[in-house]
Design a protein around this motif. Sequence first.
Motif, PDB file in Angstrom:
ATOM      1  N   ARG A   1      11.137  38.100  21.083  1.00 23.19           N
ATOM      2  CA  ARG A   1       9.845  37.294  20.937  1.00 23.19           C
ATOM      3  C   ARG A   1       9.361  36.930  19.524  1.00 23.19           C
ATOM      4  O   ARG A   1       9.531  37.625  18.539  1.00 23.19           O
ATOM      5  CB  ARG A   1       8.617  37.874  21.572  1.00 23.19           C
ATOM      6  CG  ARG A   1       7.434  37.031  21.794  1.00 23.19           C
ATOM      7  CD  ARG A   1       6.275  37.783  22.296  1.00 23.19           C
ATOM      8  NE  ARG A   1       5.307  38.310  21.372  1.00 23.19           N
ATOM      9  CZ  ARG A   1       4.243  38.892  21.610  1.00 23.19           C
ATOM     10  NH1 ARG A   1       4.067  39.648  22.773  1.00 23.19           N
ATOM     11  NH2 ARG A   1       3.239  39.175  20.718  1.00 23.19           N
ATOM     12  N   LEU A   2       8.895  35.694  19.221  1.00 20.46           N
ATOM     13  CA  LEU A   2       8.602  35.221  17.922  1.00 20.46           C
ATOM     14  C   LEU A   2       7.091  35.105  17.651  1.00 20.46           C
ATOM     15  O   LEU A   2       6.477  34.288  18.518  1.00 20.46           O
ATOM     16  CB  LEU A   2       9.304  33.926  17.494  1.00 20.46           C
ATOM     17  CG  LEU A   2      10.804  34.109  17.444  1.00 20.46           C
ATOM     18  CD1 LEU A   2      11.635  32.918  17.651  1.00 20.46           C
ATOM     19  CD2 LEU A   2      11.154  34.808  16.122  1.00 20.46           C
ATOM     20  N   ASP A   3       6.529  35.304  16.775  1.00 17.39           N
ATOM     21  CA  ASP A   3       5.124  35.468  16.474  1.00 17.39           C
ATOM     22  C   ASP A   3       4.809  34.897  15.066  1.00 17.39           C
ATOM     23  O   ASP A   3       3.951  34.994  14.458  1.00 17.39           O
ATOM     24  CB  ASP A   3       4.467  36.796  16.298  1.00 17.39           C
ATOM     25  CG  ASP A   3       4.749  37.755  17.783  1.00 17.39           C
ATOM     26  OD1 ASP A   3       4.651  37.018  18.805  1.00 17.39           O
ATOM     27  OD2 ASP A   3       4.974  39.011  17.790  1.00 17.39           O
ATOM     28  N   CYS A   4       5.673  33.665  14.960  1.00  9.33           N
ATOM     29  CA  CYS A   4       5.447  33.189  13.792  1.00  9.33           C
ATOM     30  C   CYS A   4       4.980  31.611  13.519  1.00  9.33           C
ATOM     31  O   CYS A   4       4.954  30.976  12.988  1.00  9.33           O
ATOM     32  CB  CYS A   4       6.842  32.854  12.943  1.00  9.33           C
ATOM     33  SG  CYS A   4       7.930  32.309  13.733  1.00  9.33           S
ATOM     34  N   VAL A   5       4.660  31.121  15.048  1.00 13.92           N
ATOM     35  CA  VAL A   5       4.035  29.831  15.328  1.00 13.92           C
ATOM     36  C   VAL A   5       2.953  29.432  14.331  1.00 13.92           C
ATOM     37  O   VAL A   5       3.119  28.344  13.707  1.00 13.92           O
ATOM     38  CB  VAL A   5       3.673  29.468  16.672  1.00 13.92           C
ATOM     39  CG1 VAL A   5       2.968  28.339  16.727  1.00 13.92           C
ATOM     40  CG2 VAL A   5       4.896  29.516  17.648  1.00 13.92           C
ATOM     41  N   VAL A   6       2.153  30.094  14.004  1.00  6.77           N
ATOM     42  CA  VAL A   6       0.824  30.054  13.192  1.00  6.77           C
ATOM     43  C   VAL A   6       1.085  29.707  11.733  1.00  6.77           C
ATOM     44  O   VAL A   6       0.240  29.332  11.229  1.00  6.77           O
ATOM     45  CB  VAL A   6      -0.335  30.803  13.486  1.00  6.77           C
ATOM     46  CG1 VAL A   6      -0.822  31.205  14.853  1.00  6.77           C
ATOM     47  CG2 VAL A   6       0.056  32.415  13.046  1.00  6.77           C
ATOM     48  N   PHE A   7       2.365  30.067  11.392  1.00  4.38           N
ATOM     49  CA  PHE A   7       2.797  30.223   9.950  1.00  4.38           C
ATOM     50  C   PHE A   7       3.409  28.678   9.727  1.00  4.38           C
ATOM     51  O   PHE A   7       3.805  28.684   8.558  1.00  4.38           O
ATOM     52  CB  PHE A   7       3.512  31.291   9.592  1.00  4.38           C
ATOM     53  CG  PHE A   7       2.920  32.620   9.708  1.00  4.38           C
ATOM     54  CD1 PHE A   7       1.614  32.702   8.985  1.00  4.38           C
ATOM     55  CD2 PHE A   7       3.011  33.645  10.428  1.00  4.38           C
ATOM     56  CE1 PHE A   7       1.026  33.928   9.098  1.00  4.38           C
ATOM     57  CE2 PHE A   7       2.423  34.796  10.697  1.00  4.38           C
ATOM     58  CZ  PHE A   7       1.216  35.024   9.775  1.00  4.38           C
ATOM     59  N   GLY A   8       3.821  28.042  10.671  1.00  4.56           N
ATOM     60  CA  GLY A   8       4.521  26.983  10.677  1.00  4.56           C
ATOM     61  C   GLY A   8       4.198  25.526  11.496  1.00  4.56           C
ATOM     62  O   GLY A   8       2.917  25.496  11.658  1.00  4.56           O
ATOM     63  N   ILE A   9       5.254  25.051  11.718  1.00  4.99           N
ATOM     64  CA  ILE A   9       4.900  24.104  12.812  1.00  4.99           C
ATOM     65  C   ILE A   9       6.099  23.952  13.602  1.00  4.99           C
ATOM     66  O   ILE A   9       7.153  24.850  13.565  1.00  4.99           O
ATOM     67  CB  ILE A   9       4.774  22.598  12.338  1.00  4.99           C
ATOM     68  CG1 ILE A   9       6.229  22.036  11.665  1.00  4.99           C
ATOM     69  CG2 ILE A   9       3.737  22.534  11.445  1.00  4.99           C
ATOM     70  CD1 ILE A   9       6.392  20.618  11.147  1.00  4.99           C
ATOM     71  N   VAL A  10       6.105  23.532  15.019  1.00  8.29           N
ATOM     72  CA  VAL A  10       6.901  23.495  16.089  1.00  8.29           C
ATOM     73  C   VAL A  10       7.371  21.918  16.309  1.00  8.29           C
ATOM     74  O   VAL A  10       6.559  21.159  16.488  1.00  8.29           O
ATOM     75  CB  VAL A  10       6.331  24.225  17.560  1.00  8.29           C
ATOM     76  CG1 VAL A  10       7.627  24.308  18.270  1.00  8.29           C
ATOM     77  CG2 VAL A  10       5.691  25.719  16.918  1.00  8.29           C
ATOM     78  N   LEU A  11       8.622  21.864  16.224  1.00  6.50           N
ATOM     79  CA  LEU A  11       9.505  20.553  16.658  1.00  6.50           C
ATOM     80  C   LEU A  11      10.278  20.790  17.671  1.00  6.50           C
ATOM     81  O   LEU A  11      10.708  21.698  18.218  1.00  6.50           O
ATOM     82  CB  LEU A  11      10.151  20.207  15.308  1.00  6.50           C
ATOM     83  CG  LEU A  11       9.644  20.070  14.151  1.00  6.50           C
ATOM     84  CD1 LEU A  11      10.399  19.449  12.986  1.00  6.50           C
ATOM     85  CD2 LEU A  11       8.159  19.177  14.025  1.00  6.50           C
ATOM     86  N   ASN A  12      10.267  19.349  18.326  1.00 10.59           N
ATOM     87  CA  ASN A  12      11.268  19.360  19.603  1.00 10.59           C
ATOM     88  C   ASN A  12      12.432  18.749  19.082  1.00 10.59           C
ATOM     89  O   ASN A  12      12.647  18.378  17.889  1.00 10.59           O
ATOM     90  CB  ASN A  12      10.521  18.755  20.740  1.00 10.59           C
ATOM     91  CG  ASN A  12      10.086  17.261  20.622  1.00 10.59           C
ATOM     92  OD1 ASN A  12      10.508  16.580  19.370  1.00 10.59           O
ATOM     93  ND2 ASN A  12       9.129  16.633  21.350  1.00 10.59           N
TER      94      ASN A  12
END
Length: 465
Positions: free
Chosen positions: A260-271
Amino acid sequence: MSLSERTPEVLVAGGGNAALCAAIAARRAGRRVLVVEAAPKFYRGGNTRHTRNMRCAHDSATGTLTGPYPEEEFFDDLLRVTSGNTDEALARHMIRESKSMLDWIQEQGVRFQPSLGGTLSLGRTNSFFLGGGRSMLNALYRTAEALGVEVVYDAEIVALDIADGTFRAATVRHDGQEHRIAAPAFVAACGGFQADLDWLKEGWGERAGNFLIRGTPYNRGTVTRMLIAAGMQQIGDPTQCHAVAIDARAPQYDGGIITRLDCVVFGIVLNKECRRFYDEGEDIWPKRYAIWGRLVADQTDQTAYIVFDAPNLTRFMPSLFPPVMADTLRELAGKLDLDPEAFEATITEFNRHVVGGRPFTHAEPDGNRTEGLQIEKTNWAQRIETAPFYAYPVKPGITFTYLGVRVDEQARILCADGTPSSNMFAAGEIMAGNVLGQGYAAGIGMTIGSVFGRLAGQGAAQHGT
């Protein structure tokens, strides 16, 4: 003694937290209890093996909890994550019962530790198991076995004999033979159907073929199908589930918590088109992490990429797999097989619209945001500008499904006409849809399993004669 010769007063299907809580409660009430677990001993326990904590209401701080978590706050949190899609009376009942669960579960040998750090922010609301989920599970097994609960592994229920809402017997396949086991009471606590990809495809379509299953391959929902076929009330949407974004390099099954990854809030998510598709800073991570599996499922090839820069590398618990790293954004895009120009352009545009200046804290919404983007990041917005740059590829990781059977406040399974079964009970993921119509809050799956497991065991013990 062969399996066919066993004469339990309470038969429990499943081997995880809910099943063990039911078995212990029934055994402490003086009943002979048999637990049949479809998995081999090493894989016993379903998703409990991969958990870390449970969410219970409590009135004051403890040695491991930093403050009170009132019932009403718990209920408000549940309403927020489910958007009100819950059986409110049953949810309130569960929350009330959860207040005594922290003491009860410790009486069964489970130990707690202070909250883990990083983005979890759960030190006040959630109790963390000392040694994690497997340690918690082993403690329950030690207690159950010491009390005299019998456990049989590699024992799959392949048929149920139910007449007019009353359980008569189960047919269990074990050691290549089928055994009929009759019992005065039955507890279904054998998980969801997330390991049955064909069933997932009935709701999700072919994209379910790209889903990863965080737990074992033994949660196929066979008992759920049998109960529904026998006239028990169904509840839940087949497309609703606990789905998080996990490392795309994880195995098809049993990757567990370490992927599991808990780092979404620290960056951005791209498709794959190098576009952002949702606000990464909508709320604190424990209240939003379980929406990201569904969001990624809606993207091309059910794949996305969490992108961040050097200052954020040590702010979260990493995946088992290392992040992809590069000295430039264009080089990083190449390593991810993404269009370098589109990748760099999206990040440059994001950086241009960051409005910062407030103290950064991941523990609560900090107001650092963007202004002027089609999809704003409303908290924790930081420019991605300090090399080296990092990314994690992610896919939907399905923890458990919400479609199951309806129960009442005593964990009794309801028949088609709304009357409770005279001797059948359910606990855990197989009835989670009663509380979780959609959405998720960290640790609530263990709450559902523990609370309704204990209720099911107590209720079954009253019929176990």
